[in-house]
Design a protein around this motif. Structure first.
Motif, PDB file in Angstrom:
ATOM      1  N   ASP A 196     100.276  64.778  49.208  1.00 19.02           N
ATOM      2  CA  ASP A 196      99.255  63.583  49.137  1.00 19.02           C
ATOM      3  C   ASP A 196      98.244  63.779  50.127  1.00 19.02           C
ATOM      4  OD1 ASP A 196     100.319  62.943  46.660  1.00 19.02           O
ATOM      5  OD2 ASP A 196     101.778  61.953  47.387  1.00 19.02           O
ATOM      6  N   ILE A 197      98.687  63.558  51.294  1.00 20.76           N
ATOM      7  CA  ILE A 197      97.854  63.186  52.507  1.00 20.76           C
ATOM      8  C   ILE A 197      96.870  64.418  52.483  1.00 20.76           C
ATOM      9  CG2 ILE A 197      99.385  64.104  54.436  1.00 20.76           C
ATOM     10  CD1 ILE A 197      96.654  61.394  54.379  1.00 20.76           C
ATOM     11  N   TYR A 198      97.435  65.610  52.607  1.00 20.21           N
ATOM     12  CA  TYR A 198      96.455  66.915  52.528  1.00 20.21           C
ATOM     13  C   TYR A 198      95.427  66.794  51.253  1.00 20.21           C
ATOM     14  CZ  TYR A 198      99.167  69.875  55.732  1.00 20.21           C
ATOM     15  OH  TYR A 198      99.893  70.407  56.794  1.00 20.21           O
ATOM     16  N   LEU A 199      95.830  66.613  50.427  1.00 19.02           N
ATOM     17  CA  LEU A 199      94.816  66.421  49.301  1.00 19.02           C
ATOM     18  C   LEU A 199      93.767  65.205  49.351  1.00 19.02           C
ATOM     19  CD1 LEU A 199      97.274  67.111  46.326  1.00 19.02           C
ATOM     20  CD2 LEU A 199      95.425  68.749  47.124  1.00 19.02           C
ATOM     21  N   LYS A 200      94.148  64.174  49.858  1.00 17.14           N
ATOM     22  CA  LYS A 200      93.293  63.005  50.150  1.00 17.14           C
ATOM     23  C   LYS A 200      92.372  63.391  51.351  1.00 17.14           C
ATOM     24  CE  LYS A 200      96.210  59.343  48.623  1.00 17.14           C
ATOM     25  NZ  LYS A 200      97.237  58.195  49.035  1.00 17.14           N
ATOM     26  N   THR A 201      92.687  64.217  52.234  1.00 17.05           N
ATOM     27  CA  THR A 201      91.858  64.293  53.354  1.00 17.05           C
ATOM     28  C   THR A 201      90.894  65.604  52.815  1.00 17.05           C
ATOM     29  OG1 THR A 201      93.547  64.310  55.011  1.00 17.05           O
ATOM     30  CG2 THR A 201      91.828  65.640  55.494  1.00 17.05           C
ATOM     31  N   LEU A 202      91.391  66.676  52.085  1.00 17.84           N
ATOM     32  CA  LEU A 202      90.776  67.697  51.709  1.00 17.84           C
ATOM     33  C   LEU A 202      89.412  67.268  50.930  1.00 17.84           C
ATOM     34  CD1 LEU A 202      93.172  70.589  51.655  1.00 17.84           C
ATOM     35  CD2 LEU A 202      91.705  70.296  53.131  1.00 17.84           C
ATOM     36  N   ALA A 203      89.815  66.148  49.909  1.00 20.98           N
ATOM     37  CA  ALA A 203      88.883  65.740  49.000  1.00 20.98           C
ATOM     38  C   ALA A 203      87.631  65.070  49.610  1.00 20.98           C
ATOM     39  CB  ALA A 203      89.442  64.931  48.036  1.00 20.98           C
ATOM     40  N   LYS A 204      87.472  64.926  50.971  1.00 22.62           N
ATOM     41  CA  LYS A 204      86.402  64.369  51.770  1.00 22.62           C
ATOM     42  C   LYS A 204      85.419  65.203  52.029  1.00 22.62           C
ATOM     43  CE  LYS A 204      89.493  60.839  53.590  1.00 22.62           C
ATOM     44  NZ  LYS A 204      89.931  60.250  54.994  1.00 22.62           N
ATOM     45  N   PHE A 205      85.602  66.687  51.875  1.00 21.92           N
ATOM     46  CA  PHE A 205      84.710  67.726  52.307  1.00 21.92           C
ATOM     47  C   PHE A 205      84.434  68.565  51.496  1.00 21.92           C
ATOM     48  CE2 PHE A 205      87.481  66.250  55.757  1.00 21.92           C
ATOM     49  CZ  PHE A 205      86.589  65.859  56.941  1.00 21.92           C
ATOM     50  N   THR A 206      83.026  68.840  51.196  1.00 23.38           N
ATOM     51  CA  THR A 206      82.443  69.587  50.218  1.00 23.38           C
ATOM     52  C   THR A 206      82.870  71.014  50.041  1.00 23.38           C
ATOM     53  OG1 THR A 206      80.483  69.841  51.522  1.00 23.38           O
ATOM     54  CG2 THR A 206      80.276  67.939  50.177  1.00 23.38           C
ATOM     55  N   GLU A 207      83.328  71.541  51.329  1.00 23.51           N
ATOM     56  CA  GLU A 207      83.500  72.924  51.463  1.00 23.51           C
ATOM     57  C   GLU A 207      84.883  73.466  51.016  1.00 23.51           C
ATOM     58  OE1 GLU A 207      83.237  71.627  55.714  1.00 23.51           O
ATOM     59  OE2 GLU A 207      83.144  70.729  53.481  1.00 23.51           O
ATOM     60  N   ILE A 208      85.712  72.321  50.664  1.00 25.66           N
ATOM     61  CA  ILE A 208      87.135  72.844  50.339  1.00 25.66           C
ATOM     62  C   ILE A 208      87.159  72.460  48.992  1.00 25.66           C
ATOM     63  CG2 ILE A 208      89.474  72.562  50.544  1.00 25.66           C
ATOM     64  CD1 ILE A 208      88.454  73.975  52.915  1.00 25.66           C
ATOM     65  N   ASP A 209      87.826  73.156  48.085  1.00 24.96           N
ATOM     66  CA  ASP A 209      87.826  72.912  46.472  1.00 24.96           C
ATOM     67  C   ASP A 209      89.370  73.332  46.236  1.00 24.96           C
ATOM     68  OD1 ASP A 209      87.497  72.057  43.842  1.00 24.96           O
ATOM     69  OD2 ASP A 209      86.057  73.951  43.360  1.00 24.96           O
ATOM     70  N   VAL A 210      90.211  72.427  46.198  1.00 23.58           N
ATOM     71  CA  VAL A 210      91.561  73.026  45.615  1.00 23.58           C
ATOM     72  C   VAL A 210      91.714  72.897  43.900  1.00 23.58           C
ATOM     73  CG1 VAL A 210      94.099  72.249  45.731  1.00 23.58           C
ATOM     74  CG2 VAL A 210      92.700  71.550  47.499  1.00 23.58           C
ATOM     75  N   VAL A 211      91.620  73.991  43.679  1.00 25.69           N
ATOM     76  CA  VAL A 211      91.380  74.481  42.245  1.00 25.69           C
ATOM     77  C   VAL A 211      92.667  74.496  41.285  1.00 25.69           C
ATOM     78  CG1 VAL A 211      89.215  75.647  42.854  1.00 25.69           C
ATOM     79  CG2 VAL A 211      91.177  76.983  42.674  1.00 25.69           C
ATOM     80  N   ALA A 212      93.872  74.619  42.114  1.00 30.69           N
ATOM     81  CA  ALA A 212      95.115  74.984  41.272  1.00 30.69           C
ATOM     82  C   ALA A 212      96.135  74.608  42.372  1.00 30.69           C
ATOM     83  CB  ALA A 212      95.294  76.194  40.906  1.00 30.69           C
ATOM     84  N   CYS A 213      97.237  74.202  41.578  1.00 30.24           N
ATOM     85  CA  CYS A 213      98.362  73.733  42.237  1.00 30.24           C
ATOM     86  C   CYS A 213      99.695  74.215  41.522  1.00 30.24           C
ATOM     87  CB  CYS A 213      98.359  72.325  42.497  1.00 30.24           C
ATOM     88  SG  CYS A 213      98.614  71.343  40.862  1.00 30.24           S
ATOM     89  N   ALA A 214     100.850  74.527  42.062  1.00 30.79           N
ATOM     90  CA  ALA A 214     102.089  74.976  41.536  1.00 30.79           C
ATOM     91  C   ALA A 214     103.122  74.402  42.152  1.00 30.79           C
ATOM     92  CB  ALA A 214     102.147  76.399  41.764  1.00 30.79           C
ATOM     93  N   SER A 215     104.322  74.368  41.517  1.00 28.86           N
ATOM     94  CA  SER A 215     105.545  73.934  42.363  1.00 28.86           C
ATOM     95  C   SER A 215     106.741  74.643  41.377  1.00 28.86           C
ATOM     96  CB  SER A 215     105.611  72.344  42.207  1.00 28.86           C
ATOM     97  OG  SER A 215     106.735  71.897  42.663  1.00 28.86           O
ATOM     98  N   LEU A 216     107.875  74.469  41.907  1.00 28.96           N
ATOM     99  CA  LEU A 216     108.879  74.980  41.378  1.00 28.96           C
ATOM    100  C   LEU A 216     109.374  73.841  40.025  1.00 28.96           C
ATOM    101  CD1 LEU A 216     111.469  76.071  44.182  1.00 28.96           C
ATOM    102  CD2 LEU A 216     110.149  77.741  42.531  1.00 28.96           C
ATOM    103  N   ASP A 217     108.909  72.789  40.301  1.00 24.60           N
ATOM    104  CA  ASP A 217     109.066  71.777  39.245  1.00 24.60           C
ATOM    105  C   ASP A 217     107.602  71.490  38.371  1.00 24.60           C
ATOM    106  OD1 ASP A 217     109.342  69.510  37.546  1.00 24.60           O
ATOM    107  OD2 ASP A 217     110.166  68.046  39.188  1.00 24.60           O
ATOM    108  N   PRO A 218     107.442  72.081  37.188  1.00 27.78           N
ATOM    109  CA  PRO A 218     106.253  72.025  36.507  1.00 27.78           C
ATOM    110  C   PRO A 218     105.834  70.596  36.456  1.00 27.78           C
ATOM    111  CG  PRO A 218     107.644  73.394  35.448  1.00 27.78           C
ATOM    112  CD  PRO A 218     108.579  73.012  36.484  1.00 27.78           C
ATOM    113  N   GLU A 219     106.661  69.660  36.236  1.00 23.43           N
ATOM    114  CA  GLU A 219     106.210  68.319  35.873  1.00 23.43           C
ATOM    115  C   GLU A 219     105.751  67.736  37.115  1.00 23.43           C
ATOM    116  OE1 GLU A 219     106.079  66.487  33.185  1.00 23.43           O
ATOM    117  OE2 GLU A 219     106.728  67.882  32.072  1.00 23.43           O
ATOM    118  N   GLU A 220     106.588  68.070  38.330  1.00 22.75           N
ATOM    119  CA  GLU A 220     105.866  67.690  39.404  1.00 22.75           C
ATOM    120  C   GLU A 220     104.424  68.161  39.706  1.00 22.75           C
ATOM    121  OE1 GLU A 220     107.686  67.182  43.868  1.00 22.75           O
ATOM    122  OE2 GLU A 220     107.293  69.569  43.336  1.00 22.75           O
ATOM    123  N   SER A 221     104.132  69.234  39.448  1.00 27.70           N
ATOM    124  CA  SER A 221     102.782  69.929  39.743  1.00 27.70           C
ATOM    125  C   SER A 221     101.688  69.412  38.715  1.00 27.70           C
ATOM    126  CB  SER A 221     102.768  71.466  39.618  1.00 27.70           C
ATOM    127  OG  SER A 221     103.199  71.908  38.285  1.00 27.70           O
TER     128      SER A 221
END
Length: 398
Positions: free
Chosen positions: A21-46
């Motif tokens: 959560d804190i990674y994603l909140k930080t990275l959302a502040k910067f135009t040059e980073i785009d988190v385009v996909a996420c994965a987890s062993l738990d599909p519901e979690e991702s």
């Protein structure tokens, strides 16, 4: 991959636990980073993480790793899985930024560094707290000669484990966990950033309990087996000549000792209260200085009860929880073909130091450290604006 960055450095997240959560909140502040996909062993979690942070796709680990449009993997898996995920990403040509520790095995660490070098890829690794304003201020003081030649360092973190606040603390008490591997990277990284690489170490360790009781969340009242030492003491000798001591513990109910201090010929720098909640994870906080000429470095009058100590002016940015800042720096390092500050080389050196501390009681008191690493540069005081990108406007940031 070097040269110009695309409009956004496309990142795939693997591991959607609490730390993401804190990674994603930080990275959302910067135009040059785009988190385009996420994965987890738990599909519901991702899926929940994708919805919460407006990530375009929730998919399998294999889909994230194999996606040719993704430039970099953000590896936030549990420690035992770090090396495997990093290796798989490097093999298909992706840069990687990982949570700490870098690896849990020395040979795996060497193989990952060799693989990244052979493929011309960047490896970054937490912790990146040393990029925050507090630790940048400490390093600036040392570089400017505020305490003269550094001669010693001291770090003490005494907590009573993670089971009081973490709903699933099991991995902290399995191989790859424990206070040395969990807390040690923050303080060793800060020490190396300020004092340079470590030459040799000594260590001792024990554990107070064979089981720990979870005290929160849905598993409240459940017992967890302890398979690692939970109280670690170490001595360190740095290549430049300074010496130090470090205590990392999950077995201390309370203490008046916790702090991080650097001693020099003409003064002392003190970081008060370096505990896992208010110190190790913090990019910000006061920096106290005492020297024969303290007034030269101060921006405040001396506090009551702290005669001749002064709080030092902090001229640096990122004075809030900014986990993910190391990944932002990695993106610039890719563009400019320069070293990553929170680098794989630094994190491997930190891991070797911890591994040697853990080996010392069994294999001999003093252990020589074979690796070394470059000392990371200070961030520019106006980073990231100085690198040519602007942060997202606050109202548009998540």
């Amino acid at each position: 991959m070097t040269g110009n960055l695309p409009k956004a450095f496309r990142v795939g997240l693997i591991g959607c636990g609490r730390i993401s959560d804190i990674y994603l909140k930080t990275l959302a502040k910067f135009t040059e980073i785009d988190v385009v996909a996420c994965a987890s062993l738990d599909p519901e979690e991702s899926r929940a993480k994708a919805e919460q942070h407006r990530i375009a796709r929730s998919c399998s680990v294999e889909e994230v790793i194999s996606d040719p449009s993704i430039d970099c993997i953000l590896n936030l898996t549990i420690p035992a899985a770090h090396a495997e995920i990093t290796r798989r990403a490097l093999v298909v040509g992706k840069h990687v930024y990982s949570e700490k520790p870098f690896v849990t095995d020395m040979e795996e660490g060497r193989e990952l560094l060799d693989l990244a070098n052979a493929k011309g890829l960047k490896l970054g690794n937490a912790p990146d707290t040393f990029l925050g304003g507090r630790w940048q201020t400490v390093r600036r003081l040392i570089d400017e000669g505020a305490i003269g030649r550094p001669t010693g360092v001291f770090a003490h973190v005494g907590t009573h484990g993670t089971e009081r606040h973490h709903p699933n603390p099991d991995f902290y008490y399995k191989p790859g966990g424990g206070p040395l591997l969990d807390l040690g990277p923050y303080y060793l990284t800060a020490m190396i950033f300020c004092l340079g690489p470590v030459a040799r170490v000594a260590g001792m360790a024990n554990r107070a309990f064979d089981r720990r009781l979870i005290e929160n969340g849905p598993r409240n009242g459940e017992w967890v087996d302890v398979g690692v030492d939970t109280h670690s003491l170490s001595l360190l000798e740095f290549e430049a000549g300074a010496i130090g001591s470090m205590t990392m513990s999950f077995d201390i109910w309370d203490s008046e000792t916790p702090r991080f201090e650097i001693y020099g010929e003409t003064g002392v720098i003190s970081i008060p209260d370096p505990d896992p909640v208010h110190g190790a994870n913090d990019f910000h906080g006061p920096v106290w200085l005492r020297t024969r000429e303290t007034s030269r470095w101060s921006h405040q009058p001396r506090p009551a009860g702290r005669d001749d100590w002064h709080e030092v002016e902090n001229r640096h940015g990122f004075n809030q929880n900014s986990r993910g800042l190391g990944l932002l720096d990695l993106a610039y390092a890719v563009r400019d073909d320069r070293p990553v500050r929170a680098s794989g080389d630094l994190s491997f050196h930190v891991f070797e130091v911890m591994d040697a501390i853990a080996r010392a009681p069994v294999h001999g008191l003093y252990q020589t450290i074979e690796s070394s690493c470059p000392i990371p540069d200070l961030l520019p005081e106006n980073f990231p604006e100085s690198e040519g990108f602007a942060p997202v406007e606050a109202e548009h940031a998540l």
